[in-house]
Design a protein around this motif. Sequence first.
Motif, PDB file in Angstrom:
ATOM      1  N   ILE A 147      26.879  -7.708 -28.782  1.00 34.63           N
ATOM      2  CA  ILE A 147      27.909  -7.806 -29.918  1.00 34.63           C
ATOM      3  C   ILE A 147      29.482  -7.887 -29.145  1.00 34.63           C
ATOM      4  O   ILE A 147      30.004  -8.485 -29.702  1.00 34.63           O
ATOM      5  N   LEU A 148      29.678  -7.023 -27.867  1.00 37.05           N
ATOM      6  CA  LEU A 148      30.970  -7.082 -27.378  1.00 37.05           C
ATOM      7  C   LEU A 148      31.060  -8.693 -27.053  1.00 37.05           C
ATOM      8  O   LEU A 148      32.110  -9.365 -27.215  1.00 37.05           O
ATOM      9  N   ALA A 149      30.077  -9.345 -26.374  1.00 36.74           N
ATOM     10  CA  ALA A 149      30.237 -10.780 -25.757  1.00 36.74           C
ATOM     11  C   ALA A 149      30.432 -11.703 -26.998  1.00 36.74           C
ATOM     12  O   ALA A 149      31.318 -12.660 -26.741  1.00 36.74           O
ATOM     13  N   ASP A 150      29.801 -11.635 -27.963  1.00 35.35           N
ATOM     14  CA  ASP A 150      29.784 -12.127 -29.426  1.00 35.35           C
ATOM     15  C   ASP A 150      31.437 -12.367 -29.837  1.00 35.35           C
ATOM     16  O   ASP A 150      31.644 -13.541 -30.322  1.00 35.35           O
ATOM     17  N   PHE A 151      32.101 -11.278 -29.536  1.00 37.34           N
ATOM     18  CA  PHE A 151      33.501 -11.216 -29.867  1.00 37.34           C
ATOM     19  C   PHE A 151      34.502 -11.469 -28.977  1.00 37.34           C
ATOM     20  O   PHE A 151      35.678 -11.043 -29.095  1.00 37.34           O
ATOM     21  N   GLY A 152      33.985 -12.072 -27.928  1.00 37.17           N
ATOM     22  CA  GLY A 152      34.907 -12.313 -26.909  1.00 37.17           C
ATOM     23  C   GLY A 152      35.135 -11.507 -25.595  1.00 37.17           C
ATOM     24  O   GLY A 152      35.900 -12.225 -24.607  1.00 37.17           O
ATOM     25  N   ALA A 153      34.522 -10.292 -25.357  1.00 37.69           N
ATOM     26  CA  ALA A 153      34.544  -9.719 -24.240  1.00 37.69           C
ATOM     27  C   ALA A 153      33.815 -10.374 -23.008  1.00 37.69           C
ATOM     28  O   ALA A 153      33.017 -11.096 -23.331  1.00 37.69           O
ATOM     29  N   GLU A 154      34.565 -10.308 -21.748  1.00 37.13           N
ATOM     30  CA  GLU A 154      33.714 -10.735 -20.562  1.00 37.13           C
ATOM     31  C   GLU A 154      32.607  -9.682 -20.249  1.00 37.13           C
ATOM     32  O   GLU A 154      33.030  -8.756 -19.566  1.00 37.13           O
ATOM     33  N   VAL A 155      31.236 -10.118 -20.601  1.00 41.01           N
ATOM     34  CA  VAL A 155      30.260  -9.287 -20.301  1.00 41.01           C
ATOM     35  C   VAL A 155      29.761  -9.764 -18.770  1.00 41.01           C
ATOM     36  O   VAL A 155      29.258 -10.795 -18.803  1.00 41.01           O
ATOM     37  N   ILE A 156      29.400  -8.707 -17.939  1.00 42.05           N
ATOM     38  CA  ILE A 156      28.813  -9.292 -16.738  1.00 42.05           C
ATOM     39  C   ILE A 156      27.698  -8.437 -16.535  1.00 42.05           C
ATOM     40  O   ILE A 156      27.456  -7.477 -16.563  1.00 42.05           O
ATOM     41  N   LYS A 157      26.301  -9.245 -16.893  1.00 39.31           N
ATOM     42  CA  LYS A 157      25.118  -8.588 -16.705  1.00 39.31           C
ATOM     43  C   LYS A 157      24.758  -8.356 -15.215  1.00 39.31           C
ATOM     44  O   LYS A 157      24.605  -9.284 -14.651  1.00 39.31           O
ATOM     45  N   ILE A 158      24.298  -7.072 -14.913  1.00 41.85           N
ATOM     46  CA  ILE A 158      24.231  -6.895 -13.570  1.00 41.85           C
ATOM     47  C   ILE A 158      22.840  -6.322 -13.549  1.00 41.85           C
ATOM     48  O   ILE A 158      22.334  -5.321 -14.184  1.00 41.85           O
ATOM     49  N   GLU A 159      22.126  -6.939 -12.517  1.00 38.35           N
ATOM     50  CA  GLU A 159      20.544  -6.778 -12.754  1.00 38.35           C
ATOM     51  C   GLU A 159      20.325  -6.799 -11.240  1.00 38.35           C
ATOM     52  O   GLU A 159      20.856  -7.596 -10.264  1.00 38.35           O
ATOM     53  N   PRO A 160      18.932  -6.153 -10.774  1.00 38.42           N
ATOM     54  CA  PRO A 160      18.462  -6.288  -9.324  1.00 38.42           C
ATOM     55  C   PRO A 160      18.511  -7.705  -8.976  1.00 38.42           C
ATOM     56  O   PRO A 160      18.147  -8.748  -9.719  1.00 38.42           O
ATOM     57  N   PRO A 161      18.414  -7.865  -7.583  1.00 33.77           N
ATOM     58  CA  PRO A 161      18.253  -9.404  -7.175  1.00 33.77           C
ATOM     59  C   PRO A 161      16.992  -9.813  -7.519  1.00 33.77           C
ATOM     60  O   PRO A 161      16.850 -11.205  -7.724  1.00 33.77           O
ATOM     61  N   GLY A 162      15.902  -9.139  -7.890  1.00 36.02           N
ATOM     62  CA  GLY A 162      14.748  -9.637  -8.418  1.00 36.02           C
ATOM     63  C   GLY A 162      14.566 -10.074  -9.860  1.00 36.02           C
ATOM     64  O   GLY A 162      13.705 -10.506 -10.209  1.00 36.02           O
ATOM     65  N   GLY A 163      15.739  -9.456 -10.467  1.00 39.13           N
ATOM     66  CA  GLY A 163      15.649  -9.539 -11.950  1.00 39.13           C
ATOM     67  C   GLY A 163      15.027  -8.475 -12.452  1.00 39.13           C
ATOM     68  O   GLY A 163      14.359  -7.590 -11.840  1.00 39.13           O
ATOM     69  N   GLU A 164      15.527  -8.071 -13.764  1.00 41.90           N
ATOM     70  CA  GLU A 164      15.259  -6.914 -14.726  1.00 41.90           C
ATOM     71  C   GLU A 164      13.791  -7.150 -15.119  1.00 41.90           C
ATOM     72  O   GLU A 164      13.346  -8.094 -15.368  1.00 41.90           O
ATOM     73  N   THR A 165      13.243  -5.820 -15.441  1.00 38.09           N
ATOM     74  CA  THR A 165      11.828  -6.096 -16.008  1.00 38.09           C
ATOM     75  C   THR A 165      11.804  -6.812 -17.115  1.00 38.09           C
ATOM     76  O   THR A 165      10.605  -7.510 -17.199  1.00 38.09           O
ATOM     77  N   MET A 166      12.599  -6.519 -18.055  1.00 38.99           N
ATOM     78  CA  MET A 166      12.383  -7.525 -19.441  1.00 38.99           C
ATOM     79  C   MET A 166      12.430  -9.008 -18.940  1.00 38.99           C
ATOM     80  O   MET A 166      11.448  -9.858 -19.387  1.00 38.99           O
ATOM     81  N   ARG A 167      13.061  -9.215 -18.206  1.00 42.06           N
ATOM     82  CA  ARG A 167      13.282 -10.716 -17.822  1.00 42.06           C
ATOM     83  C   ARG A 167      11.855 -11.150 -17.125  1.00 42.06           C
ATOM     84  O   ARG A 167      11.249 -12.302 -17.546  1.00 42.06           O
ATOM     85  N   LEU A 168      11.361 -10.358 -16.115  1.00 42.09           N
ATOM     86  CA  LEU A 168      10.159 -10.613 -15.699  1.00 42.09           C
ATOM     87  C   LEU A 168       8.815 -10.722 -16.608  1.00 42.09           C
ATOM     88  O   LEU A 168       7.967 -11.723 -16.369  1.00 42.09           O
ATOM     89  N   TRP A 169       8.935  -9.685 -17.602  1.00 48.80           N
ATOM     90  CA  TRP A 169       7.814  -9.777 -18.489  1.00 48.80           C
ATOM     91  C   TRP A 169       7.964 -10.997 -19.373  1.00 48.80           C
ATOM     92  O   TRP A 169       6.954 -11.596 -19.773  1.00 48.80           O
ATOM     93  N   MET A 170       9.041 -11.530 -19.803  1.00 51.07           N
ATOM     94  CA  MET A 170       9.300 -12.741 -20.733  1.00 51.07           C
ATOM     95  C   MET A 170       8.616 -13.772 -20.186  1.00 51.07           C
ATOM     96  O   MET A 170       8.345 -14.639 -20.693  1.00 51.07           O
ATOM     97  N   LYS A 171       8.935 -13.976 -18.767  1.00 47.70           N
ATOM     98  CA  LYS A 171       8.729 -15.182 -18.129  1.00 47.70           C
ATOM     99  C   LYS A 171       7.024 -15.284 -17.914  1.00 47.70           C
ATOM    100  O   LYS A 171       6.383 -16.453 -17.810  1.00 47.70           O
ATOM    101  N   MET A 172       6.413 -14.157 -18.141  1.00 51.23           N
ATOM    102  CA  MET A 172       4.937 -14.161 -17.986  1.00 51.23           C
ATOM    103  C   MET A 172       4.105 -14.394 -19.343  1.00 51.23           C
ATOM    104  O   MET A 172       2.952 -14.756 -19.572  1.00 51.23           O
TER     105      MET A 172
END
Length: 398
Positions: free
Chosen positions: A24-49
């Motif tokens: 929601i913050l990003a949609d209205f112009g905030a600079e949002v920096i998504k920080i996750e472990p070098p291997g990727g967050e769990t949700m990302r890994l699940w969705m790729k499967m």
Amino acid sequence: MMVLEGVRALDLSMFLSGPRASQILADFGAEVIKIEPPGGETMRLWMKMIPDQADSMTHWHRSKKGLSLDIRKPEGAALLKKLLASADVLIENLAPGALDKCGLGYNDLKAEFPRLVYCSISGFGKNSPLSHRVAFDIIAQATGGIMSANRTESRSPGVFFGDLVSGAYAAMGVMMALMWRAKTGQGQLVDISMQDVMYFHNFRAMQNRMHEDANKIKDALGGSFEDIFTADDGLPFWRPYQARDGYVAVVFLTDRQWLDMCDLMERPDLKADPRFSNFVSRIKNRDAVKEEVKAWMESKTSAEIETALDSKRIPCGRVLDSRQVNQDENLKARGMLAEVEAEGRTIPLPGNPIRLSASPAEIRGRAPEVGEHNRELLNRLLGLSDAEIEELKKKGVI
């Protein structure tokens, strides 16, 4: 210029609640920096499967920049603190105590970064008997009374309201905290409990708190609130009815609407029937009302029913499945069936439901890949050289 332009948020969260807040913050112009472990967050890994679901990360992480950082390593935690020097907001929904172990809890940071708005989303909030528990959406809906109110105690929720609504409240809290900071110069903790949010929306629980003797309600209305609102034989004027080709939800609460329904059903004799003379009597005789409406609707198509009800300005709407709602013309006209182009493919995603006339939301790109903007961010924000960035990568810090 966008309304949150100039606001920088570091998003350490994963799964749904925190990402919804920062989306929601990003949609209205905030600079949002998504920080996750070098291997990727769990949700990302699940969705790729799961076939065709990798791009679903864009639903919650669009318009953000990606930084990979292992904050469990002392060097990674130190880098995060350096990033906080120019940040306005930190958002997290990690397991309770996880950031404290890294020296990155609110109490660790508030003195060093007094202007920081620190948003923490958890199952049960800070300083409560259950603060230590890890929770997910289903836990919030269960302990907030939502599953019982919906009479789905034995089934998993179909929509992740516990996560997604809590994320929206977190975004609201962040923006209020930023307004407070603008007035006082002081940041603060935004403490969101998913159980709190679900209870806040539990209208049924509020009703039950208002009376001590449940029998009074049963005597007056012919059933409990649970019977009336969520049972199969519940309110006849606040429910879906089956048409020839699906279901149509309808609401006819007022006396005027009931009289109009009688006209539509070609049953003028019901207008003077004492069983249906007012709101309460129609509740008490709900089975009879339901049978009349059911008989009228089941012989017609959804379109015929909608046209008839709309002609009398009686609130109604077809019950749409996921395929139908993704083709809905009203949602399309509102810009809710949005898309974003990414490397030659089109990613479908929901638009933003908050409509501001002067400073609207804008989808500015797909979700970042893991660490996609490492070099840009570490160079621009921390002044690190390419050689220093490469050394951090070799150490597994980024």
